[in-house]
Motif scaffolding. Structure first.
Motif, PDB file in Angstrom:
ATOM      1  N   LYS A  15     -19.339  11.038  27.589  1.00  0.00           N
ATOM      2  CA  LYS A  15     -19.048  12.398  27.131  1.00  0.00           C
ATOM      3  C   LYS A  15     -20.283  13.283  27.233  1.00  0.00           C
ATOM      4  CE  LYS A  15     -15.882  14.142  23.738  1.00  0.00           C
ATOM      5  NZ  LYS A  15     -15.444  14.148  22.339  1.00  0.00           N
ATOM      6  N   ARG A  18     -20.890  14.208  30.787  1.00  0.00           N
ATOM      7  CA  ARG A  18     -19.928  15.189  31.277  1.00  0.00           C
ATOM      8  C   ARG A  18     -20.277  16.594  30.786  1.00  0.00           C
ATOM      9  NH1 ARG A  18     -15.161  13.035  29.321  1.00  0.00           N
ATOM     10  NH2 ARG A  18     -14.831  14.797  27.974  1.00  0.00           N
ATOM     11  N   TYR A  26     -26.661  24.698  26.183  1.00  0.00           N
ATOM     12  CA  TYR A  26     -27.592  25.045  25.095  1.00  0.00           C
ATOM     13  C   TYR A  26     -29.016  24.911  25.610  1.00  0.00           C
ATOM     14  CZ  TYR A  26     -23.518  24.798  22.076  1.00  0.00           C
ATOM     15  OH  TYR A  26     -22.292  25.017  21.498  1.00  0.00           O
ATOM     16  N   GLN A 114     -23.582  17.986   7.926  1.00  0.00           N
ATOM     17  CA  GLN A 114     -23.834  19.024   8.933  1.00  0.00           C
ATOM     18  C   GLN A 114     -23.079  18.752  10.229  1.00  0.00           C
ATOM     19  OE1 GLN A 114     -28.058  20.281   9.342  1.00  0.00           O
ATOM     20  NE2 GLN A 114     -28.395  19.127   7.488  1.00  0.00           N
ATOM     21  N   LEU A 118     -20.485  21.317  11.962  1.00  0.00           N
ATOM     22  CA  LEU A 118     -20.395  21.710  13.372  1.00  0.00           C
ATOM     23  C   LEU A 118     -18.954  21.619  13.846  1.00  0.00           C
ATOM     24  CD1 LEU A 118     -23.427  20.013  15.166  1.00  0.00           C
ATOM     25  CD2 LEU A 118     -22.907  22.439  15.071  1.00  0.00           C
ATOM     26  N   ASN A 119     -18.308  20.508  13.507  1.00  0.00           N
ATOM     27  CA  ASN A 119     -16.922  20.302  13.890  1.00  0.00           C
ATOM     28  C   ASN A 119     -16.020  21.391  13.341  1.00  0.00           C
ATOM     29  OD1 ASN A 119     -15.788  18.310  15.527  1.00  0.00           O
ATOM     30  ND2 ASN A 119     -16.645  16.719  14.218  1.00  0.00           N
ATOM     31  N   LEU A 121     -16.851  24.334  12.489  1.00  0.00           N
ATOM     32  CA  LEU A 121     -17.157  25.632  13.100  1.00  0.00           C
ATOM     33  C   LEU A 121     -16.704  25.664  14.555  1.00  0.00           C
ATOM     34  CD1 LEU A 121     -20.663  26.223  11.523  1.00  0.00           C
ATOM     35  CD2 LEU A 121     -18.595  27.529  11.058  1.00  0.00           C
ATOM     36  N   GLY A 122     -15.954  24.628  14.951  1.00  0.00           N
ATOM     37  CA  GLY A 122     -15.363  24.634  16.287  1.00  0.00           C
ATOM     38  C   GLY A 122     -16.342  24.285  17.392  1.00  0.00           C
ATOM     39  N   VAL A 123     -17.390  23.521  17.059  1.00  0.00           N
ATOM     40  CA  VAL A 123     -18.378  23.137  18.067  1.00  0.00           C
ATOM     41  C   VAL A 123     -18.420  21.610  18.142  1.00  0.00           C
ATOM     42  CG1 VAL A 123     -20.817  23.144  18.672  1.00  0.00           C
ATOM     43  CG2 VAL A 123     -19.760  25.188  17.712  1.00  0.00           C
ATOM     44  N   ASP A 124     -18.356  21.092  19.371  1.00  0.00           N
ATOM     45  CA  ASP A 124     -18.412  19.636  19.535  1.00  0.00           C
ATOM     46  C   ASP A 124     -19.837  19.147  19.294  1.00  0.00           C
ATOM     47  OD1 ASP A 124     -18.477  17.014  20.501  1.00  0.00           O
ATOM     48  OD2 ASP A 124     -16.769  17.417  21.810  1.00  0.00           O
ATOM     49  N   PRO A 125     -20.035  18.300  18.274  1.00  0.00           N
ATOM     50  CA  PRO A 125     -21.402  17.853  17.958  1.00  0.00           C
ATOM     51  C   PRO A 125     -22.065  17.120  19.130  1.00  0.00           C
ATOM     52  CG  PRO A 125     -19.861  17.152  16.255  1.00  0.00           C
ATOM     53  CD  PRO A 125     -19.045  17.713  17.376  1.00  0.00           C
ATOM     54  N   LYS A 128     -23.443  19.831  21.340  1.00  0.00           N
ATOM     55  CA  LYS A 128     -24.537  20.590  20.739  1.00  0.00           C
ATOM     56  C   LYS A 128     -25.761  19.706  20.471  1.00  0.00           C
ATOM     57  CE  LYS A 128     -26.543  23.867  18.206  1.00  0.00           C
ATOM     58  NZ  LYS A 128     -27.260  24.937  18.894  1.00  0.00           N
TER      59      LYS A 128
END
Lengths: 256, 304
Positions: A15, A18, A26, A114, A118-119, A121-125, A128
């Motif tokens: 992952k 990918r 980032y 935290q 992140l999850n 807030l709609g961000v894949d840890p 990020k």
């Protein structure tokens, strides 16, 4: 359970790789990680590289003296540093310094929710946190290794000249002989360099993914964070040494 | 459950409840009526305030968060056959003792967990069927406030609040700064004083407020709070409770609050869901809760 962990480990790696090619990139995080993985490890890697080169020259001078072949110190130091000790030692040091740091940081993010944040807030840890560290390690490990090789061979020069009395010019000529002896790939790139740079690339990946894996799977508060860092250093170091062997076999088969 | 209910006004201590919730023998009636009056008197102020709030927010009939016969088990059962509905604009407080799966319900709504059976529906979407990537998008409709605030400790307060804006909006830097200031002011923090501070430099109450500001940054329709007042002193508890009420009043967000602080719950809740033994033993308004004949409910209120 163990089999499942191996599957998760490779799943995480796949992952993270990918996501290198998927937006958003980032870049700020990558640069920051390159700084903490690469630049901050520079001192320790250079210092150990220099002393490793010196001790190699010292040991080989004693052995080679028995055959009257001390003029080949340069070749031996170069072959050992570029093919083996440079990549492996730098990787082990970075695993201890950086791998543990990655595990501690991501592990404490896990226990303080935290990662969940992140999850939510709609961000894949993974995107990020893991991918920037992986990318930074893949870039910086070869760079660190080249520098470690260089100062190592330089360290060998110091001992060869000061103890054994080999002129610097001769030393560096034997160094070049060794580099050229393996042949060239695409006419210009010495085969030794290719072998010496494939390894740190792979090791960098191992260090980043291992640290992230144990960090993300941290359980049980601050004690869990401690366990995660310890495991990272142990597992990453063992993986580096074991995979080094098999990688060497493959590389020798491919490039001789 | 605390075994010795605190008994401040000399009300008769509720007897040990038997297995059967809600079964009330007739001869118990005077005692129960007394208990109800007692509870109403004790929570009069909170109930009054809650009623006014509910009138003001005027929730609609449209369901926005729904748990439909949800069961979940890890090593042991966590939730069994749990159902409740939050309508748009309502505030649902999920109360209950520690370890009854309160926080798990929030994770289900966020689809950090998937139920073993039953459905979780958020804003018309059945979360059981969505992929991980789709869930990331749906979560943008929700703002979550964590128990420990869960601020990113490597980022400043400004960066924390700006984070969801940078991720999910096309706002330019000026617009982002304006929005961050607006949200920080909403939670009664002075933007110029706190923006450059790191989370480690803030007090517990301030962290919570920054957490709320970050949760509401993208103006979500739903706010979720995990134990918003736990670990705070009584004054700060009041402040945070008022803040949650201000959000529901002024921004008309739907809120799901996990809390065991029943005083705060009475002040802000449209409905209270009381979890016990993996199940919902009571779901209704604070008024109905004080009037409930269920012994467990009474014991829970008495033990607060």
């Amino acid at each position: 359970m163990r089999v499942l962990a191996v599957q998760e480990y490779f799943g995480l790696a796949a992952k993270a790789i990918r996501f290198i090619f998927a937006r958003p990139f980032y870049l700020g995080d990558v640069v920051q990680q390159m700084d903490s993985i690469g630049v901050e490890s520079l001192g320790i890697v250079l210092l150990t590289g220099f002393f490793t080169g010196m001790v190699l020259a010292l040991q080989t001078s004693v052995q080679m003296a028995q055959f009257g072949a001390t003029m080949y110190i340069g070749r031996l130091v170069t072959a050992s540093m570029v093919r083996e000790l440079g990549p492996v030692l730098a990787a082990i040091l970075v695993a201890g310094r950086v791998g543990s740091g990655i595990a501690a940081q991501i592990g404490s993010m896990r226990v303080t929710e935290q990662i969940d944040a992140l999850n939510t807030l709609g961000v894949d840890p993974i995107k990020k946190l893991v991918t920037p560290r992986l990318l930074a390690a893949l870039i910086m490990m070869p760079v660190l290794t080249i520098l470690s090789d260089t100062v190592g061979i330089g360290g060998g020069n110091v001992i060869a000249t000061a103890y054994v009395g080999i002129p610097t010019g001769l030393y560096w000529r034997t160094v070049w002989e060794q580099i050229a002896s393996g042949g060239f790939i695409l006419h210009y790139i010495p085969s030794d360099f290719v072998q010496g740079l494939v390894k740190p690339f792979v090791f960098g990946g191992i260090i980043a993914i291992t640290g992230c894996y144990f960090g993300i799977n941290t359980k049980g508060g601050t004690e869990g964070v401690g366990n995660a860092t310890t495991r990272t250093v142990v597992v990453a170091s063992v993986l580096i040494l074991v995979i080094d062997y098999f990688l060497t076999q493959v590389l020798l088969f491919l490039f001789g | 459950m605390s075994d010795a209910p605190r008994d401040t006004k000399g009300a008769p201590a509720p007897p040990e409840h038997d297995e059967e919730h809600g079964a009330t023998p007739d001869d118990d009636e005077p005692r129960l009526r007394r208990a109800e009056e007692e509870l109403r008197a004790r929570f009069a102020e909170e109930l009054q305030e809650g009623e006014e709030t509910q009138e003001r927010i005027g929730a609609s009939r449209e369901a926005i968060v729904e748990l439909d016969h949800v069961s979940l088990a890890f090593d042991r059962p966590i939730l069994e056959n749990v159902s409740f509905v939050a309508r748009r604009g309502e505030t649902i407080v999920i109360a209950g003792e520690s370890g009854t799966g309160k926080s798990t319900t929030l994770k289900l709504i966020l689809r950090l967990l998937r139920p073993d059976s039953g459905r979780v529906i958020v804003d018309g979407e059945v979360l059981n069927d969505v992929t991980y990537e789709e869930a990331l998008v749906i979560r943008q409709k929700m703002g979550m406030v964590f128990q420990g605030a869960a601020l990113f400790d490597s980022m400043s307060v400004f960066e924390n609040v700006a984070f969801p804006l940078r991720e999910h909006t096309q706002l330019d830097d000026d617009a982002i700064e304006a929005r961050v200031r607006e949200k920080l002011e909403f939670v009664d923090l002075e933007p110029d004083r706190v923006m450059d501070q790191l989370p480690a430099e803030l007090s517990g109450g301030m962290k919570k407020r920054v957490g709320i500001a970050r949760g509401m940054a993208v103006n979500p329709a739903i706010m979720l709070y995990d134990e918003p007042t736990s670990g705070l002193d009584p004054l700060t508890t009041g402040t945070i409770t008022r803040l949650i009420m201000k959000l529901q009043r002024e921004l008309k967000v739907t809120s799901v609050v996990v809390s065991h602080d029943i005083r705060s719950a009475f002040r802000m809740a449209s409905k209270i869901a009381l979890l016990a033994e993996k199940r919902i033993v009571f779901f209704g308004s604070p008024e109905e809760m004080t009037a409930s004949q269920d012994r467990y409910v009474q014991e829970f209120l008495g033990g607060v």
